[in-house]
Design a protein around this motif. Sequence first.
Motif, PDB file in Angstrom:
ATOM      1  N   LEU A   1      75.816 -35.757 -15.702  1.00 29.95           N
ATOM      2  CA  LEU A   1      74.852 -35.550 -16.772  1.00 29.95           C
ATOM      3  C   LEU A   1      75.426 -34.550 -17.758  1.00 29.95           C
ATOM      4  O   LEU A   1      76.112 -33.594 -17.367  1.00 29.95           O
ATOM      5  CB  LEU A   1      73.518 -35.027 -16.233  1.00 29.95           C
ATOM      6  N   ASP A   2      75.123 -34.748 -19.047  1.00 29.79           N
ATOM      7  CA  ASP A   2      75.591 -33.820 -20.072  1.00 29.79           C
ATOM      8  C   ASP A   2      74.672 -32.621 -20.213  1.00 29.79           C
ATOM      9  O   ASP A   2      75.076 -31.578 -20.738  1.00 29.79           O
ATOM     10  CB  ASP A   2      75.689 -34.546 -21.416  1.00 29.79           C
ATOM     11  N   ALA A   3      73.422 -32.756 -19.781  1.00 30.12           N
ATOM     12  CA  ALA A   3      72.457 -31.658 -19.837  1.00 30.12           C
ATOM     13  C   ALA A   3      71.254 -32.050 -18.985  1.00 30.12           C
ATOM     14  O   ALA A   3      71.075 -33.218 -18.648  1.00 30.12           O
ATOM     15  CB  ALA A   3      72.020 -31.371 -21.279  1.00 30.12           C
ATOM     16  N   ALA A   4      70.432 -31.059 -18.640  1.00 27.01           N
ATOM     17  CA  ALA A   4      69.221 -31.350 -17.870  1.00 27.01           C
ATOM     18  C   ALA A   4      68.230 -30.211 -18.029  1.00 27.01           C
ATOM     19  O   ALA A   4      68.613 -29.053 -18.264  1.00 27.01           O
ATOM     20  CB  ALA A   4      69.539 -31.567 -16.391  1.00 27.01           C
ATOM     21  N   VAL A   5      66.960 -30.549 -17.908  1.00 31.58           N
ATOM     22  CA  VAL A   5      65.886 -29.564 -17.849  1.00 31.58           C
ATOM     23  C   VAL A   5      65.466 -29.449 -16.392  1.00 31.58           C
ATOM     24  O   VAL A   5      65.058 -30.442 -15.779  1.00 31.58           O
ATOM     25  CB  VAL A   5      64.684 -29.991 -18.710  1.00 31.58           C
ATOM     26  N   VAL A   6      65.600 -28.243 -15.828  1.00 29.32           N
ATOM     27  CA  VAL A   6      65.314 -28.043 -14.406  1.00 29.32           C
ATOM     28  C   VAL A   6      64.450 -26.804 -14.217  1.00 29.32           C
ATOM     29  O   VAL A   6      64.320 -25.969 -15.114  1.00 29.32           O
ATOM     30  CB  VAL A   6      66.616 -27.895 -13.591  1.00 29.32           C
ATOM     31  N   THR A   7      63.870 -26.698 -13.025  1.00 28.38           N
ATOM     32  CA  THR A   7      63.167 -25.483 -12.623  1.00 28.38           C
ATOM     33  C   THR A   7      64.165 -24.536 -11.996  1.00 28.38           C
ATOM     34  O   THR A   7      64.873 -24.898 -11.053  1.00 28.38           O
ATOM     35  CB  THR A   7      62.056 -25.799 -11.602  1.00 28.38           C
ATOM     36  N   ASP A   8      64.247 -23.320 -12.505  1.00 27.20           N
ATOM     37  CA  ASP A   8      65.152 -22.312 -11.942  1.00 27.20           C
ATOM     38  C   ASP A   8      64.399 -21.535 -10.876  1.00 27.20           C
ATOM     39  O   ASP A   8      63.625 -20.624 -11.183  1.00 27.20           O
ATOM     40  CB  ASP A   8      65.648 -21.378 -13.046  1.00 27.20           C
ATOM     41  N   ALA A   9      64.626 -21.904  -9.616  1.00 27.12           N
ATOM     42  CA  ALA A   9      63.957 -21.220  -8.507  1.00 27.12           C
ATOM     43  C   ALA A   9      64.921 -20.368  -7.699  1.00 27.12           C
ATOM     44  O   ALA A   9      64.521 -19.357  -7.123  1.00 27.12           O
ATOM     45  CB  ALA A   9      63.288 -22.249  -7.593  1.00 27.12           C
ATOM     46  N   ASP A  10      66.198 -20.750  -7.637  1.00 27.07           N
ATOM     47  CA  ASP A  10      67.172 -20.052  -6.790  1.00 27.07           C
ATOM     48  C   ASP A  10      68.340 -19.468  -7.571  1.00 27.07           C
ATOM     49  O   ASP A  10      69.333 -19.059  -6.985  1.00 27.07           O
ATOM     50  CB  ASP A  10      67.722 -21.025  -5.730  1.00 27.07           C
ATOM     51  N   GLY A  11      68.244 -19.441  -8.906  1.00 22.23           N
ATOM     52  CA  GLY A  11      69.372 -19.016  -9.704  1.00 22.23           C
ATOM     53  C   GLY A  11      70.268 -20.194 -10.044  1.00 22.23           C
ATOM     54  O   GLY A  11      70.232 -21.234  -9.385  1.00 22.23           O
ATOM     55  N   LEU A  12      71.070 -20.035 -11.082  1.00 27.17           N
ATOM     56  CA  LEU A  12      71.907 -21.131 -11.580  1.00 27.17           C
ATOM     57  C   LEU A  12      73.379 -20.842 -11.309  1.00 27.17           C
ATOM     58  O   LEU A  12      73.809 -19.682 -11.325  1.00 27.17           O
ATOM     59  CB  LEU A  12      71.689 -21.313 -13.082  1.00 27.17           C
ATOM     60  N   PRO A  13      74.184 -21.887 -11.071  1.00 31.55           N
ATOM     61  CA  PRO A  13      75.621 -21.672 -10.827  1.00 31.55           C
ATOM     62  C   PRO A  13      76.340 -21.231 -12.090  1.00 31.55           C
ATOM     63  O   PRO A  13      75.888 -21.485 -13.208  1.00 31.55           O
ATOM     64  CB  PRO A  13      76.093 -23.049 -10.357  1.00 31.55           C
ATOM     65  N   ASP A  14      77.499 -20.596 -11.896  1.00 31.94           N
ATOM     66  CA  ASP A  14      78.298 -20.146 -13.032  1.00 31.94           C
ATOM     67  C   ASP A  14      78.844 -21.305 -13.853  1.00 31.94           C
ATOM     68  O   ASP A  14      79.257 -21.114 -14.995  1.00 31.94           O
ATOM     69  CB  ASP A  14      79.470 -19.284 -12.540  1.00 31.94           C
ATOM     70  N   ALA A  15      78.849 -22.495 -13.265  1.00 32.92           N
ATOM     71  CA  ALA A  15      79.446 -23.644 -13.935  1.00 32.92           C
ATOM     72  C   ALA A  15      78.575 -24.224 -15.045  1.00 32.92           C
ATOM     73  O   ALA A  15      78.973 -25.184 -15.702  1.00 32.92           O
ATOM     74  CB  ALA A  15      79.753 -24.743 -12.914  1.00 32.92           C
TER      75      ALA A  15
END
Length: 261
Positions: free
Chosen positions: A114-128
Amino acid sequence: MTLSALSMQMKALEAELGVALFDRSVRPPKLTPMARSVVNEAEALLLREDRIVELCRPREEIVGRFRVGFVTTAAVRLLPGFVKNAQGAAPMADFEFETGLSKVLQDKVVSGQLDAAVVTDADGLPDAVASVELRQEPFVFAASERLMSGGLAGLIAQHRFFHFMPDTGIGKLIAHEMQGFARPEHGKTVVLDSLEAIMECVGEGLGFTLLPVPDVVRLLSKDVRMIEAPTTRKRRLVLIAPTGGALAKRMALLEALFEPA
């Protein structure tokens, strides 16, 4: 160009294609049936050439074809506005969409599916991934008016709890919120994967739920009341894209497509 130069080019084209493009027995010459077919094909080719040139011009716009994911619980609210805004603000972009759970969408962004996504941030996001916050949505309890006589404490202690999928991003936030409330060991919890089903059950007076405000308001019935959750925890909807990807450099432009139309 001069008429003679044009005539030479047409004759050269006829020689290259091996067909007659003009009927020269009449004045002025007319297109042959084969020539009309060639014109139809040539028009399409020229349009594609113009498209390629337009795509390759440096510009501060979103240009190209992209795959964008939406967490299912937010897609119903955000996707229509995104599509509407993109038609006017990003005419050179083609978007394909898919919906799913936040973790699945996040993994697909990291892997480049995927080129982008809308997600719920519950556990933090990866550096990537690069990210930008789109919404903060507070949680509220919702229940039928007739179950509210004992207040929030009575509601939680005495009635069935409808819990949205605890292993999802939003489900984890709900589970964490509920840890602050004492529930009897016999207290029944029903896990469902549909916000609509949860709110229908709540509307029928079968129990209570805890969800983000926009989801409750969207599905609210006349007999259902909301009680604000005591903590300040909120659901964070974030837009993510692969770091270094085409959309990571256009996050501000992409974010603007989520603004209310």
